[in-house]
Design an enzyme around this catalytic site. Structure first.
Site, short mmCIF file in Angstrom:
data_model
loop_
_atom_site.label_atom_id
_atom_site.label_comp_id
_atom_site.label_asym_id
_atom_site.label_seq_id
_atom_site.Cartn_x
_atom_site.Cartn_y
_atom_site.Cartn_z
CB THR A 1 10.65 36.22 37.36
OG1 THR A 1 11.80 37.01 37.65
CG2 THR A 1 11.08 34.76 37.28
NE ARG B 1 12.36 28.79 38.59
CZ ARG B 1 12.80 29.96 39.05
NH1 ARG B 1 12.19 31.09 38.71
NH2 ARG B 1 13.83 30.02 39.85
CB THR C 1 10.02 38.75 40.08
OG1 THR C 1 11.31 38.16 40.03
CG2 THR C 1 8.96 37.71 39.93
O1 DON Z 1 12.41 32.61 41.18
C1 DON Z 1 12.95 33.35 41.98
O2 DON Z 1 12.90 33.21 43.18
C2 DON Z 1 13.71 34.54 41.44
N1 DON Z 1 14.14 34.31 40.11
C3 DON Z 1 12.83 35.73 41.56
C4 DON Z 1 13.54 36.96 41.12
C5 DON Z 1 12.92 38.19 41.60
O3 DON Z 1 11.99 38.23 42.36
C6 DON Z 1 13.57 39.41 41.10
N2 DON Z 1 13.16 40.50 41.85
N3 DON Z 1 13.70 40.81 42.81
#
Ligand code: DON
Length: 550
Positions: free
Chosen positions: A377, A86, A359
Site C-alpha cells: 500500500t 511496513r 491498497t
Molecule cells: O495499513 C492499512 O491498514 C491502511 N494503510 C490500508 C489502506 C488501504 O487499504 C487503502 N485502501 N482502501
C-alpha cells in the site's frame, strides 16, 4: 446457541481454474509477469518479488516503491511465516507532529505531500524475501517490469476514471510537472521512463541503492525540499522484519495471518472465534441473523483493536488475554439476537469510509505448492499524491495510520489510542490482512484485500462465504459485503445485494445503517485449492483484477 455444524461441501469452481500455479492481482499485466516467473521455474517467492514491482507501474494507484506492506507465506512442506515491510515513522517524528498550536489535528499534514510520508519498506521487503527464499537472480525478476515501464501500460477505463478524480489534488501537491497531470483516456499508453531507470539502478546495485545510494539521496533531497522529515539516516536504518504470524483454528480451518503491527490477524481471529460457537451456515448468507452475529463480533473486536494494538516493538500488546477463549466468550455475553448492542459511545466523527481501494493485494500459488499472500500500500489513493518525478514513483501517506490524537478518527474513521501514537521509528498500526488458510492440514486458500479498516471484515467474510455458505472462490469474492468497525456505530452495506426489507429488519433491532454513502468494500484477490488439487482464482470484479495460471 447451537452446536458447531459441519461446513458446507466444496462448491464447484466458477472462477479461472489452473492445474498447478496461479497469480491473482489487481492488473493483468502484473499477474502475467508473476506467472511468467513461475513458468520459467521460479518459485512463489520469486513471483512475489516480480508481481510486487510490476504493480508499481501497472497499478500506481497502490502498487509502489514508495510504500510498504506485509507478506504471509506457507511453504509446500507446511512451514508458515510472515514478513513486515511496513513503513516507519522518521526519526524526527513526534507524538504531536500533526497537531496545530491548539492541539487539534491538521489532517492534510498526515495525508498530503511530503509531511505525510513514512520511510518506505517495499524495496527492503522484496530483497529480504529474495535473500531468504528466492531462486532466480533479482535482475531477472525486475527485468520484465523495466520492459513494461519502457513499453508502457495501457490505461483502463477504471484507471482513467481514478486519474481524473484525483487530478486536482495531484496538481495541488505536485504542480503540473508530473507524468499523470495530463488528461489520460482509456486505451492511452503510459510510459514510465524514470521508474525504469530507478529499477535498473536497483537491479545493478542491489538493495542499498534504494536505502543508501543515489536513489536514496535523490529521494531524501526531493522530500526535504518539500518540507518532509525523512533523512539519509532514516533510509539507512530501515529494515524489514520477519514476524511470527497469527495462527488460529476456526472449526476445522487453520488460519495463518498477519500479526502486529497489522491488526489484521488478531482482529480477524477475535471476530471468527467469537462467531465460532454458532451455526452460521444454517442462518444463511446475508440474513438478518448472520449479519447481526458478524456485526456484533466485529464491533467488539474493533473496540479492542483501536485500544490495544500498535507496533509490538514499541507497545506491549496483551495478546494472550485478547485471544483467550474465556475472554472471547465473555465478550459475547452481552450479545442477543433480540437487539443491537450499542457501541460504547456514539462517534462524533462522521462516516469516513470512502470508495477507498488504494491498497492492493495479490495471491500466488506455485507449481510446488508454496503460497504467498501479500498486501501492499501507499495508504491513500496514490498515497500522499506526491510523485517523485526524478525517480518515477508515488510516496505513501502512511503516517495517517497513526493516531494523531487519541479519540480523533483517521482517514478510515478509525479511532486510535496511546498504543498507536506517533514515535520515532515506530510502525503505524495497519489493518492489512494477507491470509493463508489450511484445511485438513493442507493448503486451502490464499486471500487478502485492500479497503483500509474494511480489510479485516472483507477477508473474514470471504473465508466464511466459502466455508460456511458453500460458495466457489469466485462467488465468494464477488459476493456483496458489509462492514462494522465499532465506531462509527453503523453497518455499512455495499450498494447492491442487500434488500430494503433486510435493512428494515435490522433497523428494527436497533442497528444504524449507512444511508448516504454506499462505498464498495474491498477488492479481494484469492486462490482456492480444489479437492482435486487444481486451483480456482477469485479475482474481484470491482476492479481490473485478473487471475492467470497454468
Ligand atoms: O495499513 C492499512 O491498514 C491502511 N494503510 C490500508 C489502506 C488501504 O487499504 C487503502 N485502501 N482502501
Amino acid at each position: 446457541m447451537t452446536l458447531v455444524s459441519c461446513s458446507q461441501p466444496e462448491a464447484a469452481p466458477t472462477g479461472v481454474v489452473a492445474e498447478k500455479a496461479m497469480v491473482v492481482s489487481a492488473r493483468e499485466e502484473a499477474s502475467r509477469i508473476g506467472l511468467e516467473v513461475l513458468r520459467k521455474g521460479g518459485n512463489a517467492f520469486d513471483a512475489m518479488v516480480a508481481t510486487e514491482i510490476a504493480l508499481a507501474s501497472a497499478y500506481p494507484f497502490a502498487g509502489n516503491l514508495g510504500g510498504g506492506g506485509f507478506m504471509v507465506y506457507r511453504t509446500a512442506d507446511g512451514e508458515a511465516g510472515s514478513l513486515d515491510y511496513r513503513e516507519k515513522a522518521p526519526l524526527a517524528a513526534h507524538k504531536d507532529m500533526y497537531l496545530d498550536s491548539l492541539g487539534n489535528p491538521v489532517p492534510d499534514l498526515s495525508r498530503k505531500g511530503a509531511t505525510a510520508v513514512g520511510v518506505p519498506g517495499t524495496i527492503a521487503g522484496i530483497f529480504e524475501v529474495h535473500r531468504r527464499f528466492g531462486s532466480l537472480p533479482m535482475s531477472e525478476l525486475l527485468a520484465p517490469t523495466i520492459e513494461l515501464c519502457e513499453r508502457g501500460v495501457r490505461v483502463t477505463e477504471k484507471q482513467a476514471e481514478r486519474l481524473a478524480s484525483y487530478f486536482e489534488v495531484m496538481a495541488e501537491v505536485n504542480g503540473d510537472s508530473i507524468l499523470f497531470a495530463n488528461d489520460c483516456q482509456p486505451g492511452d499508453t503510459l510510459r514510465y521512463a524514470a521508474l525504469a531507470r530507478t529499477l535498473q539502478r536497483i537491479s545493478d546495485n542491489g538493495r542499498d541503492e534504494f536505502y543508501k545510494g543515489e536513489t536514496a539521496r535523490t529521494l531524501v533531497g526531493f522530500l526535504q525540499e518539500r518540507g518532509g522529515y525523512i533523512t539519509m539516516e532514516d533510509m539507512a536504518r530501515y529494515q524489514a522484519v520477519w514476524r511470527d504470524p497469527v495462527v488460529f483454528q476456526y472449526k476445522d480451518l487453520k488460519v495463518i495471518s498477519m500479526a502486529p503491527p497489522s491488526s489484521g490477524g488478531v482482529t480477524m481471529q477475535q471476530i471468527l472465534r467469537m462467531m465460532e460457537p454458532y451455526d452460521l451456515a444454517s442462518m444463511g448468507q446475508h440474513t438478518s441473523r448472520s449479519i447481526q452475529l458478524f456485526t456484533e463480533a466485529a464491533r467488539r473486536a474493533y473496540a479492542d483493536r483501536n485500544y490495544y494494538l500498535g507496533d509490538p516493538d514499541f507497545v506491549d500488546i496483551p495478546m494472550e488475554e485478547l485471544l483467550n477463549a474465556e475472554y472471547l466468550k465473555a465478550r459475547m455475553k452481552t450479545f442477543s439476537f433480540d437487539s443491537a448492542t450499542p457501541s460504547d459511545q456514539v462517534s462524533e466523527g462522521k462516516l469516513m469510509l470512502r470508495e477507498s481501494e488504494e491498497t492492493t493485494h495479490y495471491s500466488i500459488v506455485d507449481q510446488w505448492g508454496n503460497a504467498v499472500s501479500a498486501t501492499t500500500t501507499l495508504n491513500g489513493a496514490y498515497g500522499s499524491k506526491l510523485y517523485c518525478t526524478p525517480l518515477g514513483f508515488f510516496l505513501n501517506n502512511e503516517m495517517d495510520d497513526f493516531s494523531a490524537k487519541p479519540g480523533v478518527p483517521n482517514m478510515f474513521g478509525l479511532i486510535g489510542a496511546e498504543a498507536n501514537s506517533i514515535a520515532p521509528e515506530k510502525r503505524m498500526l495497519s489493518s492489512m490482512t494477507p491470509t493463508i488458510v489450511e484445511r485438513d492440514g493442507k493448503l486451502w486458500m490464499v486471500v487478502g484485500t485492500p479497503g483500509g479498516s474494511t480489510i479485516i471484515t472483507a477477508v473474514s467474510q470471504t473465508i466464511l462465504n466459502v466455508y460456511e455458505f458453500g460458495q466457489s472462490m469466485q462467488q465468494a469474492v464477488s459476493a456483496p459485503r458489509f462492514h462494522h468497525q465499532w465506531l462509527p456505530d453503523l453497518i455499512v452495506f455495499e450498494p447492491e445485494g442487500f434488500s430494503d426489507a433486510l435493512k428494515d429488519s435490522l433497523r428494527n433491532l436497533g442497528y444504524h445503517i449507512n444511508e448516504n454513502r454506499t462505498p464498495i468494500i474491498g477488492k479481494v484477490d484469492a486462490i482456492r485449492v480444489l479437492p482435486d488439487g487444481r486451483l480456482e482464482g477469485g479475482a474481484d470484479p470491482r476492479g481490473d483484477d485478473t487471475a492467470v495460471g497454468f
